[in-house]
Design a protein around this motif. Structure first.
Motif, PDB file in Angstrom:
ATOM      1  N   THR A  68       0.835  -1.211   0.000  1.00  0.00           N
ATOM      2  CA  THR A  68       0.000   0.000   0.000  1.00  0.00           C
ATOM      3  C   THR A  68       0.869   1.260   0.000  1.00  0.00           C
ATOM      4  O   THR A  68       0.503   2.283  -0.589  1.00  0.00           O
ATOM      5  N   ALA A  69       2.046   1.180   0.644  1.00  0.00           N
ATOM      6  CA  ALA A  69       2.970   2.316   0.615  1.00  0.00           C
ATOM      7  C   ALA A  69       3.506   2.564  -0.798  1.00  0.00           C
ATOM      8  O   ALA A  69       3.867   3.691  -1.147  1.00  0.00           O
ATOM      9  N   MET A  70       3.557   1.515  -1.625  1.00  0.00           N
ATOM     10  CA  MET A  70       3.976   1.670  -3.017  1.00  0.00           C
ATOM     11  C   MET A  70       2.885   2.323  -3.870  1.00  0.00           C
ATOM     12  O   MET A  70       3.130   2.680  -5.021  1.00  0.00           O
ATOM     13  N   GLY A  71       1.677   2.414  -3.331  1.00  0.00           N
ATOM     14  CA  GLY A  71       0.588   3.031  -4.071  1.00  0.00           C
ATOM     15  C   GLY A  71      -0.463   2.069  -4.585  1.00  0.00           C
ATOM     16  O   GLY A  71      -1.345   2.455  -5.352  1.00  0.00           O
ATOM     17  N   PHE A  72      -0.381   0.802  -4.165  1.00  0.00           N
ATOM     18  CA  PHE A  72      -1.363  -0.191  -4.581  1.00  0.00           C
ATOM     19  C   PHE A  72      -2.440  -0.378  -3.520  1.00  0.00           C
ATOM     20  O   PHE A  72      -2.168  -0.303  -2.321  1.00  0.00           O
ATOM     21  N   TRP A  73      -3.651  -0.640  -3.948  1.00  0.00           N
ATOM     22  CA  TRP A  73      -4.642  -1.258  -3.070  1.00  0.00           C
ATOM     23  C   TRP A  73      -4.310  -2.744  -3.013  1.00  0.00           C
ATOM     24  O   TRP A  73      -3.719  -3.291  -3.943  1.00  0.00           O
ATOM     25  N   VAL A  74      -4.686  -3.379  -1.910  1.00  0.00           N
ATOM     26  CA  VAL A  74      -4.500  -4.826  -1.773  1.00  0.00           C
ATOM     27  C   VAL A  74      -5.840  -5.454  -1.419  1.00  0.00           C
ATOM     28  O   VAL A  74      -6.505  -5.033  -0.473  1.00  0.00           O
ATOM     29  N   ALA A  75      -6.231  -6.467  -2.185  1.00  0.00           N
ATOM     30  CA  ALA A  75      -7.435  -7.249  -1.907  1.00  0.00           C
ATOM     31  C   ALA A  75      -6.999  -8.691  -1.676  1.00  0.00           C
ATOM     32  O   ALA A  75      -6.275  -9.259  -2.499  1.00  0.00           O
ATOM     33  N   THR A  76      -7.403  -9.268  -0.562  1.00  0.00           N
ATOM     34  CA  THR A  76      -6.934 -10.604  -0.218  1.00  0.00           C
ATOM     35  C   THR A  76      -8.010 -11.367   0.530  1.00  0.00           C
ATOM     36  O   THR A  76      -8.936 -10.769   1.084  1.00  0.00           O
ATOM     37  N   PHE A  77      -7.901 -12.693   0.529  1.00  0.00           N
ATOM     38  CA  PHE A  77      -8.864 -13.490   1.275  1.00  0.00           C
ATOM     39  C   PHE A  77      -8.198 -14.766   1.771  1.00  0.00           C
ATOM     40  O   PHE A  77      -7.186 -15.216   1.222  1.00  0.00           O
ATOM     41  N   ASP A  78      -8.775 -15.339   2.829  1.00  0.00           N
ATOM     42  CA  ASP A  78      -8.291 -16.609   3.367  1.00  0.00           C
ATOM     43  C   ASP A  78      -8.841 -17.756   2.535  1.00  0.00           C
ATOM     44  O   ASP A  78     -10.056 -17.839   2.292  1.00  0.00           O
ATOM     45  N   LEU A  79      -7.972 -18.644   2.103  1.00  0.00           N
ATOM     46  CA  LEU A  79      -8.420 -19.808   1.345  1.00  0.00           C
ATOM     47  C   LEU A  79      -9.443 -20.606   2.148  1.00  0.00           C
ATOM     48  O   LEU A  79      -9.401 -20.633   3.385  1.00  0.00           O
ATOM     49  N   ARG A  80     -10.347 -21.250   1.448  1.00  0.00           N
ATOM     50  CA  ARG A  80     -11.339 -22.086   2.123  1.00  0.00           C
ATOM     51  C   ARG A  80     -10.647 -23.106   3.035  1.00  0.00           C
ATOM     52  O   ARG A  80      -9.594 -23.662   2.704  1.00  0.00           O
ATOM     53  N   GLY A  81     -11.217 -23.311   4.208  1.00  0.00           N
ATOM     54  CA  GLY A  81     -10.685 -24.309   5.127  1.00  0.00           C
ATOM     55  C   GLY A  81      -9.551 -23.840   6.005  1.00  0.00           C
ATOM     56  O   GLY A  81      -8.999 -24.631   6.773  1.00  0.00           O
ATOM     57  N   GLN A  82      -9.186 -22.567   5.944  1.00  0.00           N
ATOM     58  CA  GLN A  82      -8.100 -22.063   6.788  1.00  0.00           C
ATOM     59  C   GLN A  82      -8.314 -20.587   7.093  1.00  0.00           C
ATOM     60  O   GLN A  82      -9.241 -19.961   6.585  1.00  0.00           O
ATOM     61  N   GLY A  83      -7.457 -20.021   7.936  1.00  0.00           N
ATOM     62  CA  GLY A  83      -7.588 -18.628   8.320  1.00  0.00           C
ATOM     63  C   GLY A  83      -8.935 -18.365   8.964  1.00  0.00           C
ATOM     64  O   GLY A  83      -9.429 -19.162   9.768  1.00  0.00           O
ATOM     65  N   GLY A  84      -9.557 -17.245   8.607  1.00  0.00           N
ATOM     66  CA  GLY A  84     -10.866 -16.910   9.135  1.00  0.00           C
ATOM     67  C   GLY A  84     -12.003 -17.378   8.253  1.00  0.00           C
ATOM     68  O   GLY A  84     -13.145 -16.936   8.429  1.00  0.00           O
ATOM     69  N   SER A  85     -11.709 -18.262   7.297  1.00  0.00           N
ATOM     70  CA  SER A  85     -12.738 -18.781   6.390  1.00  0.00           C
ATOM     71  C   SER A  85     -13.351 -20.065   6.936  1.00  0.00           C
ATOM     72  O   SER A  85     -12.801 -20.714   7.820  1.00  0.00           O
ATOM     73  N   GLU A  86     -14.491 -20.415   6.356  1.00  0.00           N
ATOM     74  CA  GLU A  86     -15.241 -21.574   6.825  1.00  0.00           C
ATOM     75  C   GLU A  86     -14.449 -22.862   6.634  1.00  0.00           C
ATOM     76  O   GLU A  86     -13.819 -23.077   5.601  1.00  0.00           O
ATOM     77  N   ARG A  87     -14.501 -23.729   7.650  1.00  0.00           N
ATOM     78  CA  ARG A  87     -13.830 -25.023   7.586  1.00  0.00           C
ATOM     79  C   ARG A  87     -14.652 -26.011   6.762  1.00  0.00           C
ATOM     80  O   ARG A  87     -15.857 -25.856   6.588  1.00  0.00           O
ATOM     81  N   LEU A  88     -13.967 -27.058   6.285  1.00  0.00           N
ATOM     82  CA  LEU A  88     -14.596 -27.997   5.363  1.00  0.00           C
ATOM     83  C   LEU A  88     -14.872 -29.352   5.990  1.00  0.00           C
ATOM     84  O   LEU A  88     -15.593 -30.170   5.399  1.00  0.00           O
ATOM     85  N   LEU A  89     -14.295 -29.631   7.160  1.00  0.00           N
ATOM     86  CA  LEU A  89     -14.491 -30.897   7.856  1.00  0.00           C
ATOM     87  C   LEU A  89     -14.859 -30.635   9.306  1.00  0.00           C
ATOM     88  O   LEU A  89     -14.579 -29.562   9.845  1.00  0.00           O
ATOM     89  N   LYS A  90     -15.465 -31.626   9.946  1.00  0.00           N
ATOM     90  CA  LYS A  90     -15.755 -31.519  11.377  1.00  0.00           C
ATOM     91  C   LYS A  90     -14.456 -31.382  12.165  1.00  0.00           C
ATOM     92  O   LYS A  90     -14.411 -30.700  13.187  1.00  0.00           O
TER      93      LYS A  90
END
Length: 313
Positions: A68-90
């Motif tokens: 962002t300091a270089m002048g870019f916006w950044v759009a990112t997401f957590d892959l399914r099943g990890q991070g703050g995204s929904e899990r795929l197994l019990k």
């Protein structure tokens, strides 16, 4: 699911000017995303940042602040099943995916639902490891949306430094997937590593920061990959390394390849680039797998290359 939040941790503040929420991925899965606005008024475009396996938005706060300091916006997401995204197994700490193409579908939905309406043109993509494999698999259909692509340590082959040879991993993962045991985890849980001898980074400070992030937010991370995850990853590696796939990729691409990478062997990244007409290879001598978490001597090379390649001023 709980409210979408970004979590600060020791020596890892949340970058400013952010928006965070969930979007609906393939099959209705809720995936956590964040947008970070550039620190300058006239943006140079938006970088879509894709993570590796068992990573999360928080792990990239430092890199996001640099971009962002270089002048870019950044759009990112957590892959399914990890991070703050929904899990795929019990078993929520299993590193799992049903099909690798689900990652690709999620990328397309993220572009359609979040990036296109809510960020700034032109669009670029920076993808690491598993994210780079997914980006490479998606690349033939991204040429009308993504101007330039950067792959760091693309996960296009298994390293030889594991206790079990890659050929045996392939055999076991395939067999378990075909008999309905794809949810079985293979390999060691390596969320807790010692710094000495680790394959990720030679930077002790960044290694400690990422370890503290895990210890303070263990729910964002997962353990060993499942047989199905490995089976799907290996199939995708085979596909993207074929010449008929690579000739369909027309997006100008930069491959940043750490020469001491043992997770994705440097030779495999070199082979990828040799057969990939739209790509140029930049070896980073002395660096390990997590190039954007490496010592400054390596990391600054990577950031300078990204800056120059994506949007020369």
């Amino acid at each position: 699911m709980t409210e979408a939040l970004l979590r600060a941790s020791e020596n890892n503040p949340v970058p400013e000017n952010n928006t965070v929420g969930y979007f609906t991925g393939y099959g209705g899965k809720k995936l956590r995303y964040a947008i970070f606005r550039a620190s300058r008024q006239l943006a140079r475009g938006t970088i879509v940042l894709l993570h590796g396996r068992n990573e999360c938005i928080e792990k990239y706060f430092e890199t996001i602040a640099d971009l962002t300091a270089m002048g870019f916006w950044v759009a990112t997401f957590d892959l399914r099943g990890q991070g703050g995204s929904e899990r795929l197994l019990k078993k929520t700490d299993a590193g799992h995916v049903r099909r690798f193409s689900d990652y690709q579908r999620d990328i397309n939905l993220f572009l359609e639902q979040i990036v296109l309406p809510d960020t700034r043109l032109p669009f670029f993509m920076v993808a690491h490891s598993t994210g780079a494999l997914s980006a490479l698999a998606s690349a033939p259909k991204l040429s009308n949306r993504i101007e330039r692509l950067v792959l760091t340590s693309p996960f296009v082959a298994l390293g030889e430094q594991q206790s079990v040879p890659p050929s045996i991993i392939r055999l076991v993962a395939t067999a378990l997937s075909f008999v309905g045991l794809g949810a079985v985890q293979l390999g060691k849980d390596q969320r807790e590593r010692d710094f000495d001898g680790n394959p990720l980074t030679s930077d002790a400070t960044r290694f400690a920061r990422n370890l503290a992030l895990h210890r303070q937010n263990a729910d964002l991370f997962v353990g060993a990959p499942t047989a199905r995850w490995l089976y799907e990853a290996l199939k995708t590696m085979d596909r993207v390394m074929r010449q008929d796939h690579l000739t369909k990729v027309t997006i100008p691409t930069l491959v940043l390849a750490p020469m001491l990478d043992t997770i994705t062997p440097y030779k495999a990244q070199e082979e990828l680039s040799r057969n990939f007409r739209a790509a140029q290879l930049l070896p980073v001598t002395g660096a390990r797998h997590e190039l954007l978490h490496e010592r400054d001597v390596y990391r600054k090379q990577a950031l300078a290359a990204i800056d120059a390649f994506l949007a020369p001023e």
